[in-house]
Design a protein around this motif. Structure first.
Motif, PDB file in Angstrom:
ATOM      1  N   PRO A 210      35.173  47.746  48.336  1.00  0.00           N
ATOM      2  CA  PRO A 210      34.158  46.731  48.647  1.00  0.00           C
ATOM      3  C   PRO A 210      34.676  45.563  49.468  1.00  0.00           C
ATOM      4  O   PRO A 210      33.934  44.971  50.249  1.00  0.00           O
ATOM      5  CB  PRO A 210      33.687  46.255  47.266  1.00  0.00           C
ATOM      6  CG  PRO A 210      34.079  47.340  46.321  1.00  0.00           C
ATOM      7  CD  PRO A 210      35.329  47.932  46.889  1.00  0.00           C
ATOM      8  N   THR A 211      35.937  45.211  49.274  1.00  0.00           N
ATOM      9  CA  THR A 211      36.499  44.035  49.938  1.00  0.00           C
ATOM     10  C   THR A 211      37.491  44.391  51.038  1.00  0.00           C
ATOM     11  O   THR A 211      38.144  43.508  51.578  1.00  0.00           O
ATOM     12  CB  THR A 211      37.190  43.137  48.912  1.00  0.00           C
ATOM     13  OG1 THR A 211      38.196  43.899  48.239  1.00  0.00           O
ATOM     14  CG2 THR A 211      36.200  42.584  47.893  1.00  0.00           C
ATOM     15  N   GLN A 212      37.599  45.685  51.354  1.00  0.00           N
ATOM     16  CA  GLN A 212      38.552  46.147  52.370  1.00  0.00           C
ATOM     17  C   GLN A 212      39.977  45.726  52.024  1.00  0.00           C
ATOM     18  O   GLN A 212      40.769  45.349  52.900  1.00  0.00           O
ATOM     19  CB  GLN A 212      38.163  45.592  53.752  1.00  0.00           C
ATOM     20  CG  GLN A 212      36.744  45.935  54.172  1.00  0.00           C
ATOM     21  CD  GLN A 212      36.578  47.387  54.577  1.00  0.00           C
ATOM     22  OE1 GLN A 212      36.845  47.746  55.708  1.00  0.00           O
ATOM     23  NE2 GLN A 212      36.113  48.218  53.653  1.00  0.00           N
ATOM     24  N   ALA A 213      40.310  45.827  50.743  1.00  0.00           N
ATOM     25  CA  ALA A 213      41.653  45.442  50.289  1.00  0.00           C
ATOM     26  C   ALA A 213      42.700  46.489  50.643  1.00  0.00           C
ATOM     27  O   ALA A 213      43.888  46.172  50.753  1.00  0.00           O
ATOM     28  CB  ALA A 213      41.650  45.203  48.778  1.00  0.00           C
ATOM     29  N   ARG A 223      45.357  40.322  47.360  1.00  0.00           N
ATOM     30  CA  ARG A 223      44.553  39.100  47.415  1.00  0.00           C
ATOM     31  C   ARG A 223      43.070  39.385  47.640  1.00  0.00           C
ATOM     32  O   ARG A 223      42.227  38.533  47.326  1.00  0.00           O
ATOM     33  CB  ARG A 223      45.072  38.187  48.530  1.00  0.00           C
ATOM     34  CG  ARG A 223      46.491  37.689  48.311  1.00  0.00           C
ATOM     35  CD  ARG A 223      47.020  36.998  49.549  1.00  0.00           C
ATOM     36  NE  ARG A 223      47.042  37.909  50.697  1.00  0.00           N
ATOM     37  CZ  ARG A 223      47.514  37.560  51.900  1.00  0.00           C
ATOM     38  NH1 ARG A 223      47.975  36.342  52.097  1.00  0.00           N
ATOM     39  NH2 ARG A 223      47.513  38.435  52.893  1.00  0.00           N
ATOM     40  N   ARG A 224      42.749  40.554  48.146  1.00  0.00           N
ATOM     41  CA  ARG A 224      41.358  40.921  48.390  1.00  0.00           C
ATOM     42  C   ARG A 224      40.823  41.894  47.334  1.00  0.00           C
ATOM     43  O   ARG A 224      39.626  42.188  47.316  1.00  0.00           O
ATOM     44  CB  ARG A 224      41.217  41.566  49.785  1.00  0.00           C
ATOM     45  CG  ARG A 224      41.580  40.652  50.933  1.00  0.00           C
ATOM     46  CD  ARG A 224      41.263  41.320  52.267  1.00  0.00           C
ATOM     47  NE  ARG A 224      39.828  41.566  52.430  1.00  0.00           N
ATOM     48  CZ  ARG A 224      38.955  40.679  52.878  1.00  0.00           C
ATOM     49  NH1 ARG A 224      39.361  39.452  53.202  1.00  0.00           N
ATOM     50  NH2 ARG A 224      37.679  40.997  53.005  1.00  0.00           N
ATOM     51  N   CYS A 225      41.701  42.399  46.502  1.00  0.00           N
ATOM     52  CA  CYS A 225      41.320  43.414  45.519  1.00  0.00           C
ATOM     53  C   CYS A 225      40.520  42.782  44.373  1.00  0.00           C
ATOM     54  O   CYS A 225      40.915  41.759  43.817  1.00  0.00           O
ATOM     55  CB  CYS A 225      42.578  44.088  44.975  1.00  0.00           C
ATOM     56  SG  CYS A 225      42.274  45.307  43.689  1.00  0.00           S
ATOM     57  N   ILE A 226      39.396  43.392  44.009  1.00  0.00           N
ATOM     58  CA  ILE A 226      38.551  42.833  42.954  1.00  0.00           C
ATOM     59  C   ILE A 226      39.271  42.828  41.610  1.00  0.00           C
ATOM     60  O   ILE A 226      39.075  41.913  40.803  1.00  0.00           O
ATOM     61  CB  ILE A 226      37.215  43.600  42.878  1.00  0.00           C
ATOM     62  CG1 ILE A 226      36.406  43.343  44.151  1.00  0.00           C
ATOM     63  CG2 ILE A 226      36.405  43.182  41.650  1.00  0.00           C
ATOM     64  CD1 ILE A 226      35.121  44.145  44.250  1.00  0.00           C
ATOM     65  N   THR A 230      39.521  39.238  39.688  1.00  0.00           N
ATOM     66  CA  THR A 230      38.886  39.013  38.392  1.00  0.00           C
ATOM     67  C   THR A 230      39.871  38.900  37.242  1.00  0.00           C
ATOM     68  O   THR A 230      39.515  38.414  36.167  1.00  0.00           O
ATOM     69  CB  THR A 230      37.895  40.153  38.075  1.00  0.00           C
ATOM     70  OG1 THR A 230      38.579  41.411  38.149  1.00  0.00           O
ATOM     71  CG2 THR A 230      36.726  40.143  39.031  1.00  0.00           C
ATOM     72  N   ILE A 231      41.127  39.325  37.457  1.00  0.00           N
ATOM     73  CA  ILE A 231      42.097  39.348  36.355  1.00  0.00           C
ATOM     74  C   ILE A 231      43.293  38.432  36.623  1.00  0.00           C
ATOM     75  O   ILE A 231      43.606  37.555  35.821  1.00  0.00           O
ATOM     76  CB  ILE A 231      42.578  40.790  36.098  1.00  0.00           C
ATOM     77  CG1 ILE A 231      41.397  41.691  35.732  1.00  0.00           C
ATOM     78  CG2 ILE A 231      43.629  40.823  34.991  1.00  0.00           C
ATOM     79  CD1 ILE A 231      41.726  43.187  35.690  1.00  0.00           C
ATOM     80  N   GLU A 232      43.962  38.624  37.723  1.00  0.00           N
ATOM     81  CA  GLU A 232      45.225  37.911  37.979  1.00  0.00           C
ATOM     82  C   GLU A 232      45.021  36.546  38.631  1.00  0.00           C
ATOM     83  O   GLU A 232      45.818  35.625  38.406  1.00  0.00           O
ATOM     84  CB  GLU A 232      46.124  38.762  38.883  1.00  0.00           C
ATOM     85  CG  GLU A 232      46.477  40.130  38.334  1.00  0.00           C
ATOM     86  CD  GLU A 232      47.401  40.061  37.134  1.00  0.00           C
ATOM     87  OE1 GLU A 232      47.987  38.992  36.899  1.00  0.00           O
ATOM     88  OE2 GLU A 232      47.522  41.076  36.425  1.00  0.00           O
ATOM     89  N   HIS A 233      43.971  36.419  39.424  1.00  0.00           N
ATOM     90  CA  HIS A 233      43.786  35.206  40.225  1.00  0.00           C
ATOM     91  C   HIS A 233      43.253  34.046  39.374  1.00  0.00           C
ATOM     92  O   HIS A 233      42.267  34.191  38.649  1.00  0.00           O
ATOM     93  CB  HIS A 233      42.812  35.495  41.366  1.00  0.00           C
ATOM     94  CG  HIS A 233      42.516  34.318  42.221  1.00  0.00           C
ATOM     95  ND1 HIS A 233      43.473  33.657  42.967  1.00  0.00           N
ATOM     96  CD2 HIS A 233      41.350  33.658  42.458  1.00  0.00           C
ATOM     97  CE1 HIS A 233      42.912  32.658  43.617  1.00  0.00           C
ATOM     98  NE2 HIS A 233      41.630  32.634  43.326  1.00  0.00           N
ATOM     99  N   GLY A 251      37.965  43.897  36.758  1.00  0.00           N
ATOM    100  CA  GLY A 251      38.524  45.067  37.406  1.00  0.00           C
ATOM    101  C   GLY A 251      37.532  45.751  38.330  1.00  0.00           C
ATOM    102  O   GLY A 251      36.393  45.316  38.506  1.00  0.00           O
ATOM    103  N   CYS A 252      37.992  46.846  38.936  1.00  0.00           N
ATOM    104  CA  CYS A 252      37.169  47.619  39.862  1.00  0.00           C
ATOM    105  C   CYS A 252      37.713  49.040  39.891  1.00  0.00           C
ATOM    106  O   CYS A 252      38.927  49.241  40.013  1.00  0.00           O
ATOM    107  CB  CYS A 252      37.227  46.997  41.255  1.00  0.00           C
ATOM    108  SG  CYS A 252      36.302  47.917  42.515  1.00  0.00           S
TER     109      CYS A 252
END
Length: 365
Positions: A210-213, A223-226, A230-233, A251-252
């Motif tokens: 979805p975010t082109q991670a 940095r772009r991964c959902i 949602t978890i680490e950031h 997560g995703c």
């Protein structure tokens, strides 16, 4: 170590014990991971690890098992399937369909049951204890996503699978829906035979992100991964990425859901990974209403607890904003707006900011 040691026979025995403990596969890897160091350094130098400062802090120790645990000369690797026991055959299609229900909260499949850290660590320690009891004392240390360990690299070298284009490990008999763990040992063992790559020309995981991670095969900008967001950031989620998160609140799984190899994903033999109440099929409004005490109660023993109540509310606020935008001028919007307004004066500046953004999505349509 007992006399007359037959390494090959010993490994077969350990694999049998591993299966008794619920592991899907046990392998052996050596400790020379020098070939993986340039890729790790390039990934860190690009800043793709984002807020995960510990990735840079440990540096190359992650690729040097003998530095992390002096005396280590072999690594036992283990994988454990985690799909809940009642998972239907068409589970991937079912999960993808849920992404089209904007009011429904999506928690990554692996996090719907008991904390895998606790499950794997406990069972790996039982395996280590069994080894010591039968074979005699030896230096060892158990890991499961708990220290600077190149888990996927060790697993791929020990025949557990190959690195997919999404960077996750893929197994021909188990897809990618499994956890990894390790036992570092101070005895020399013959490494398992690695397997070849079977992704071919498929790019489904790259295309669906979805975010082109996933920037390319085995190249992930966390940095772009959902999952990362949602978890680490910590703190505010970048505004340009919020609309892309949909109703994913922890997560995703998208890159795994479209992977052809996951038609072979296996259900867990353990009850630990069965879905808990509220972790599947719940509405965003219901989960957003959890007080901090409620959050701690419902996530006791769950991997979700470690993000804390503030990030939980932040993530759900984004999903509520996305639902408002998608619903448009629909009567269903009223309860969503009311839920957000109830948190508009939350003590956390992070929560307030994401609630305000979410409410603005309702007025933008």
């Amino acid at each position: 170590m007992t006399t007359g040691f037959d390494a090959a026979q010993w490994i077969l025995q350990v694999q049998a014990w591993g299966r008794e403990l619920g592991f899907s596969q046990i392998g052996v890897a050596g400790v020379d991971l020098a070939a993986a160091e340039p890729g790790l350094l390039a990934w860190l130098d690009a800043g793709f690890h984002g807020d995960m400062g510990y990735m840079a802090t440990h540096g190359l120790k992650r690729a040097r098992p003998a530095e992390l645990v002096p005396g280590t000369v072999s690594v036992l690797t283990a994988r454990m399937d985690y799909l809940p026991r009642d998972t239907p055959p068409d589970w991937a299609a079912h999960e993808l369909a849920r992404l089209d229900r904007p009011n429904e909260a999506i928690v990554s499949v692996y996090a719907r049951g008991r904390d895998y850290h606790k499950v794997l660590r406990g069972r790996l320690q039982k395996l280590a204890d069994r080894i010591m009891a039968e074979m005699g004392p030896m230096g060892h240390r158990v890991f499961t996503d708990s220290a600077p360990v190149l888990e996927a690299e060790l697993a791929s070298r020990s025949g557990q699978g190959w690195r997919g284009k999404h960077t996750l490990l893929l197994n021909r008999e188990g897809g990618s829906m499994f956890f990894l763990g390790e036992i570092y040992l101070d005895i020399a063992l013959p490494p398992s035979e690695p397997v070849t790559d079977h992704c071919g020309a498929c790019s489904a995981c790259i295309d669906v992100c979805p975010t082109q991670a996933i920037l390319g095969p085995q190249r992930l900008d966390a940095r772009r991964c959902i999952s990362y967001l949602t978890i680490e950031h910590a703190g505010a989620i970048p505004e340009e990425l919020r609309p892309l998160m949909g109703n994913r609140i922890y997560g995703c799984d998208d890159c795994q859901l479209v992977c052809p190899w996951n038609k072979f994903a296996q259900v867990s033999r353990l009850p630990d990974f069965d879905e808990r109440e509220g972790m599947s099929g719940a509405t965003l409004i219901a989960l957003f209403a959890w007080s901090e005490d409620g959050f701690l109660h419902y996530t006791e023993g769950s991997p979700i607890r470690r993000i804390g109540h503030e990030r939980w509310l932040r993530n759900i606020a984004v999903a509520l904003g996305n639902a408002l935008r998608l619903l448009g001028p629909n009567p269903e919007r009223g309860p969503l707006v009311a839920a957000l307004q109830a948190r508009a004066a939350h003590p956390s500046a992070v929560v307030r900011e994401h609630v305000a953004w979410a409410l603005a999505q309702g007025t933008a349509v």
